[in-house]
Design a protein around this motif. Structure first.
Motif, PDB file in Angstrom:
ATOM      1  N   ILE A  78      -1.848  14.755   3.872  1.00  0.00           N
ATOM      2  CA  ILE A  78      -3.089  14.097   3.411  1.00  0.00           C
ATOM      3  C   ILE A  78      -3.538  13.256   4.699  1.00  0.00           C
ATOM      4  CG2 ILE A  78      -4.700  13.117   2.197  1.00  0.00           C
ATOM      5  CD1 ILE A  78      -3.030  14.070  -0.276  1.00  0.00           C
ATOM      6  N   ASN A  79      -2.590  12.300   5.163  1.00  0.00           N
ATOM      7  CA  ASN A  79      -2.880  11.550   6.127  1.00  0.00           C
ATOM      8  C   ASN A  79      -3.128  12.287   7.454  1.00  0.00           C
ATOM      9  OD1 ASN A  79      -0.510   9.620   4.767  1.00  0.00           O
ATOM     10  ND2 ASN A  79      -2.633   9.093   4.639  1.00  0.00           N
ATOM     11  N   TYR A  80      -2.370  13.140   7.925  1.00  0.00           N
ATOM     12  CA  TYR A  80      -2.494  13.903   9.097  1.00  0.00           C
ATOM     13  C   TYR A  80      -3.599  15.165   9.227  1.00  0.00           C
ATOM     14  CZ  TYR A  80       2.423  12.843  10.632  1.00  0.00           C
ATOM     15  OH  TYR A  80       3.521  12.005  11.110  1.00  0.00           O
ATOM     16  N   SER A  81      -3.833  15.705   7.888  1.00  0.00           N
ATOM     17  CA  SER A  81      -4.982  16.474   7.916  1.00  0.00           C
ATOM     18  C   SER A  81      -6.350  15.673   8.093  1.00  0.00           C
ATOM     19  CB  SER A  81      -5.155  17.361   6.522  1.00  0.00           C
ATOM     20  OG  SER A  81      -5.261  16.138   5.417  1.00  0.00           O
ATOM     21  N   THR A  82      -6.460  14.451   7.508  1.00  0.00           N
ATOM     22  CA  THR A  82      -7.631  13.563   7.456  1.00  0.00           C
ATOM     23  C   THR A  82      -7.866  13.122   9.119  1.00  0.00           C
ATOM     24  OG1 THR A  82      -7.365  12.498   5.522  1.00  0.00           O
ATOM     25  CG2 THR A  82      -8.715  11.395   7.049  1.00  0.00           C
ATOM     26  N   LEU A  83      -6.617  12.662   9.761  1.00  0.00           N
ATOM     27  CA  LEU A  83      -6.950  12.724  11.254  1.00  0.00           C
ATOM     28  C   LEU A  83      -7.270  13.941  12.077  1.00  0.00           C
ATOM     29  CD1 LEU A  83      -6.427  10.177  13.232  1.00  0.00           C
ATOM     30  CD2 LEU A  83      -4.175  10.933  13.524  1.00  0.00           C
ATOM     31  N   MET A  84      -6.770  14.903  11.863  1.00  0.00           N
ATOM     32  CA  MET A  84      -6.874  16.124  12.457  1.00  0.00           C
ATOM     33  C   MET A  84      -8.636  16.452  12.300  1.00  0.00           C
ATOM     34  SD  MET A  84      -3.963  18.859  11.552  1.00  0.00           S
ATOM     35  CE  MET A  84      -4.911  20.215  12.096  1.00  0.00           C
ATOM     36  N   ASN A  85      -9.266  16.337  11.042  1.00  0.00           N
ATOM     37  CA  ASN A  85     -10.644  16.484  10.780  1.00  0.00           C
ATOM     38  C   ASN A  85     -11.431  15.657  11.437  1.00  0.00           C
ATOM     39  OD1 ASN A  85     -12.644  18.215   9.271  1.00  0.00           O
ATOM     40  ND2 ASN A  85     -12.928  16.432   8.208  1.00  0.00           N
ATOM     41  N   GLY A  86     -10.909  14.281  11.720  1.00  0.00           N
ATOM     42  CA  GLY A  86     -11.655  13.291  12.448  1.00  0.00           C
ATOM     43  C   GLY A  86     -11.815  13.721  14.012  1.00  0.00           C
ATOM     44  N   PHE A  87     -10.626  14.248  14.598  1.00  0.00           N
ATOM     45  CA  PHE A  87     -10.696  14.654  16.032  1.00  0.00           C
ATOM     46  C   PHE A  87     -11.552  15.933  16.119  1.00  0.00           C
ATOM     47  CE2 PHE A  87      -6.407  12.426  16.637  1.00  0.00           C
ATOM     48  CZ  PHE A  87      -6.971  11.350  17.456  1.00  0.00           C
ATOM     49  N   LEU A  88     -11.578  16.799  15.210  1.00  0.00           N
ATOM     50  CA  LEU A  88     -12.345  18.047  15.157  1.00  0.00           C
ATOM     51  C   LEU A  88     -13.900  17.669  15.313  1.00  0.00           C
ATOM     52  CD1 LEU A  88     -12.639  21.149  15.110  1.00  0.00           C
ATOM     53  CD2 LEU A  88     -12.667  20.626  12.533  1.00  0.00           C
ATOM     54  N   PRO A 122       0.909  -1.238   0.089  1.00  0.00           N
ATOM     55  CA  PRO A 122      -0.094  -0.054  -0.106  1.00  0.00           C
ATOM     56  C   PRO A 122       0.938   1.248  -0.135  1.00  0.00           C
ATOM     57  CG  PRO A 122       0.037  -0.983   2.029  1.00  0.00           C
ATOM     58  CD  PRO A 122       0.808  -1.927   1.262  1.00  0.00           C
ATOM     59  N   ASP A 123       0.402   2.218  -0.692  1.00  0.00           N
ATOM     60  CA  ASP A 123       0.915   3.485  -0.438  1.00  0.00           C
ATOM     61  C   ASP A 123       0.144   4.550   0.613  1.00  0.00           C
ATOM     62  OD1 ASP A 123      -1.246   4.339  -1.769  1.00  0.00           O
ATOM     63  OD2 ASP A 123      -0.274   4.969  -3.735  1.00  0.00           O
ATOM     64  N   ALA A 124       0.491   5.684   0.793  1.00  0.00           N
ATOM     65  CA  ALA A 124      -0.175   6.549   1.720  1.00  0.00           C
ATOM     66  C   ALA A 124      -1.414   6.892   1.494  1.00  0.00           C
ATOM     67  CB  ALA A 124       0.802   8.089   1.707  1.00  0.00           C
ATOM     68  N   LEU A 125      -2.016   6.928   0.166  1.00  0.00           N
ATOM     69  CA  LEU A 125      -3.200   7.219  -0.314  1.00  0.00           C
ATOM     70  C   LEU A 125      -4.282   5.943   0.103  1.00  0.00           C
ATOM     71  CD1 LEU A 125      -2.871   9.076  -3.878  1.00  0.00           C
ATOM     72  CD2 LEU A 125      -3.601  10.018  -1.413  1.00  0.00           C
ATOM     73  N   THR A 126      -3.619   4.864  -0.093  1.00  0.00           N
ATOM     74  CA  THR A 126      -4.294   3.471   0.286  1.00  0.00           C
ATOM     75  C   THR A 126      -4.553   3.737   1.971  1.00  0.00           C
ATOM     76  OG1 THR A 126      -3.292   2.406  -1.672  1.00  0.00           O
ATOM     77  CG2 THR A 126      -4.465   1.139   0.013  1.00  0.00           C
ATOM     78  N   TYR A 127      -3.571   3.818   2.538  1.00  0.00           N
ATOM     79  CA  TYR A 127      -3.728   3.975   4.050  1.00  0.00           C
ATOM     80  C   TYR A 127      -4.830   4.937   4.254  1.00  0.00           C
ATOM     81  CZ  TYR A 127       0.336   0.888   5.157  1.00  0.00           C
ATOM     82  OH  TYR A 127       1.155  -0.085   5.386  1.00  0.00           O
ATOM     83  N   ASN A 128      -4.622   5.758   3.648  1.00  0.00           N
ATOM     84  CA  ASN A 128      -5.644   7.221   4.051  1.00  0.00           C
ATOM     85  C   ASN A 128      -7.124   6.758   3.766  1.00  0.00           C
ATOM     86  OD1 ASN A 128      -5.657  10.021   4.663  1.00  0.00           O
ATOM     87  ND2 ASN A 128      -6.787  10.325   3.066  1.00  0.00           N
ATOM     88  N   PHE A 153       0.661   2.225  12.411  1.00  0.00           N
ATOM     89  CA  PHE A 153       1.304   0.988  11.626  1.00  0.00           C
ATOM     90  C   PHE A 153       1.761   1.432  10.249  1.00  0.00           C
ATOM     91  CE2 PHE A 153      -0.038  -2.009   8.490  1.00  0.00           C
ATOM     92  CZ  PHE A 153       0.504  -3.358   8.925  1.00  0.00           C
ATOM     93  N   MET A 154       1.528   2.586   9.719  1.00  0.00           N
ATOM     94  CA  MET A 154       2.261   2.949   8.367  1.00  0.00           C
ATOM     95  C   MET A 154       3.800   3.154   8.736  1.00  0.00           C
ATOM     96  SD  MET A 154      -0.394   5.943   6.743  1.00  0.00           S
ATOM     97  CE  MET A 154       1.034   6.411   5.754  1.00  0.00           C
TER      98      MET A 154
END
Length: 508
Positions: A307-317, A269-275, A296-297
């Protein structure tokens, strides 16, 4: 002496003397030093230069001229003018550049005329012209025209469309959620064009079924891929399937498919697949599992990206976990990454919701220092935060100052503050803001306008109510009958009958 007398007699000017010749008078002083007199050059007849032959414009020059021309109309004039040259015929390159120029500016009537002209040309065309036009029509949501451009390939190029053209058209229709049109297109292509689907075509079909929510059909397509020799499921295939599973809430199935992809088929997998997994867990209220995916990544040698970090930030928000949002933002900096506009917007939103407005403004200044471009969304978040703490003077100052600095504000920017002022019954400030809005061409929301009129009337502010009413009417606002009644009743109580008659004339 005789010579002197001779000279005097020669130059005497008595009336009886007669000139011996018509020569001009010459001063005797000129004889004291030799002079060399140059005769004037004889007049020369003007040499007539033959008119310059106009330079022949080649295909390469024509392409450059059309490409550099900013006006589509002038570009079309260049295209037509070069064709009047003797021995010049347009080719694929000149047609491609003029069609791109016209389509970019949405001059689709002119595009249709050029395509009609192409039918009578004898030069060889490339299907890339029509693949490019498909994307332009898709941006304008003209999906039927997308299919027409595909049909033009066989009609004008006089060749069967390639797999690239087929996949491009099918992908555009699927991305545009034109499911019925995509189905008809695929049936017609299979009937008219004998082609063997490759991995790209199969992946589009997988996406097609996932968009419809038909995951069983999507998995059936994957099984067909495994049977074909020219196609095999790849990272895009599994990422699309996992996205479909996450959207439908089947998170465990998505994670099982992820493990199968890695362990059974050795597809890394790449970063987009993990995302896909991170986003899936965050959207379904399982942000902590999303964070574990991030850990895990790292353990498996794939460094998280912005992109991975911003997705996680938005989830916590979304869960209101503001402390975790700040921690993830700090992780971004510690990882040596530069936060983007999405990360900053999430952090500022988090701070405004938690009441830390001053910290949010400091982050806004940090964005400017880091040369990260701000936008209207960020300023609207700040304005909303200021209003939530009744800091209306600062909000009004921002509204007045930002446009003077070249920062674009939209109607929502003004409405956020105006709604808050009306809610808190800050009527003088609301009237001032309304005047600013109208002068800049922004009209308040219909309900807010009527509410403001009602509040001004109840507060006995007749002048403000009348000014507000006429100002909004000039912008096309039509108040409710109750608002009219309140204003007229207020003015009658103040015995200003002329104003009442003016209002009644407007009402009539």
């Amino acid at each position: 002496m005789n010579s002197i007398k001779f000279s005097a007699r020669f130059f005497s000017s008595t009336p009886s003397s007669k000139p011996s010749s018509n020569l001009p008078w010459i001063s005797p002083l000129q004889f004291l030093k030799p002079t060399s007199k140059t005769l004037p050059d004889p007049p020369q007849s003007p040499i007539e230069t033959p008119p310059r032959k106009p330079k022949f414009i080649s295909h390469e020059t024509a392409v450059t001229l059309i490409k550099n021309e900013k006006s589509p109309q002038k570009a079309l004039e260049i295209f037509n003018k070069v064709s009047t040259q003797k021995g010049f015929n347009h080719n694929n390159s000149t047609y491609a550049v003029i069609l791109h120029k016209l389509a970019f500016f949405k001059k689709f009537n002119a595009v249709e005329g050029i395509i009609h002209q192409m039918r009578y040309e004898t030069c060889r065309f490339n299907e890339g012209i029509f693949v490019n036009l498909m994307t332009h029509y898709a941006k304008s949501l003209m999906f039927c025209k997308v299919v027409e451009m595909f049909d033009c390939i066989e009609l004008i190029v006089r060749d069967k469309p390639s797999l690239k053209a087929i996949s491009s058209c099918l992908n555009i229709l699927v991305e545009g959620n034109e499911v019925a049109l995509a189905r008809r297109f695929l049936l017609n292509v299979r009937k008219d064009c004998s082609f063997v689907a490759n991995t790209c075509i199969f992946n589009i079909l997988v996406k097609y079924h996932c968009k419809r929510g038909d995951l069983d059909s999507a998995f059936e397509v994957v099984e067909e891929m495994k049977k074909e020799e020219v196609s095999r499921p790849n990272l895009i295939t599994y990422s699309t399937l996992m996205t479909g599973l996450c959207v439908n809430g089947r998170l465990q199935d998505a994670f099982d498919l992820f493990e199968e992809m890695v362990s059974k088929y050795q597809i890394l997998p790449d970063a987009l697949t993990y995302n896909v997994l991170i986003s899936g867990f965050c959207q379904n209220g399982k942000v902590d599992r999303g964070r574990k995916i991030l850990d895990f990544m790292r353990k498996n040698g794939c460094m998280p990206n912005i992109i991975n970090y911003s997705t996680l930030m938005n989830g916590f928000l979304k869960e209101g976990r503001f402390k975790d949002v700040k921690e993830v933002f700090d992780e971004i900096k510690n990882a040596g990454l530069k936060p983007d506009k999405i990360c900053y917007t999430t952090l500022i939103t988090c701070m405004c919701r938690s009441g830390a407005i001053d910290e949010a403004i400091e982050v806004l200044e940090e964005m400017k220092h880091e040369e990260c471009r701000t936008d209207t969304v960020i300023f609207n978040v700040i304005l909303g935060g200021l209003c939530s703490q009744n800091r209306f003077d600062e909000a009004l100052e921002m509204l007045e100052r930002l446009p003077l600095k070249g920062i674009f504000l939209n109607k929502a920017s003004y409405r956020i503050v105006l709604n808050s002022l009306c809610k808190e019954e800050e009527l003088e400030k609301a009237s001032r803001l309304l005047g600013m809005m109208l002068s800049r061409g922004f009209v308040p929301h219909f309900a807010t306008s009527n509410e403001l009129l009602a509040q001004l009337c109840k507060a006995g502010m007749a002048a403000d109510a009348t000014t507000t009413l006429f100002g909004m009417m000039n912008m096309g606002f039509k108040p409710e009958p109750d608002s009219w009644s309140l204003v007229i009743d207020l003015i009658c109580r103040e015995r200003k009958l002329v104003s009442v008659f003016e209002l009644l004339d407007e009402l009539t």
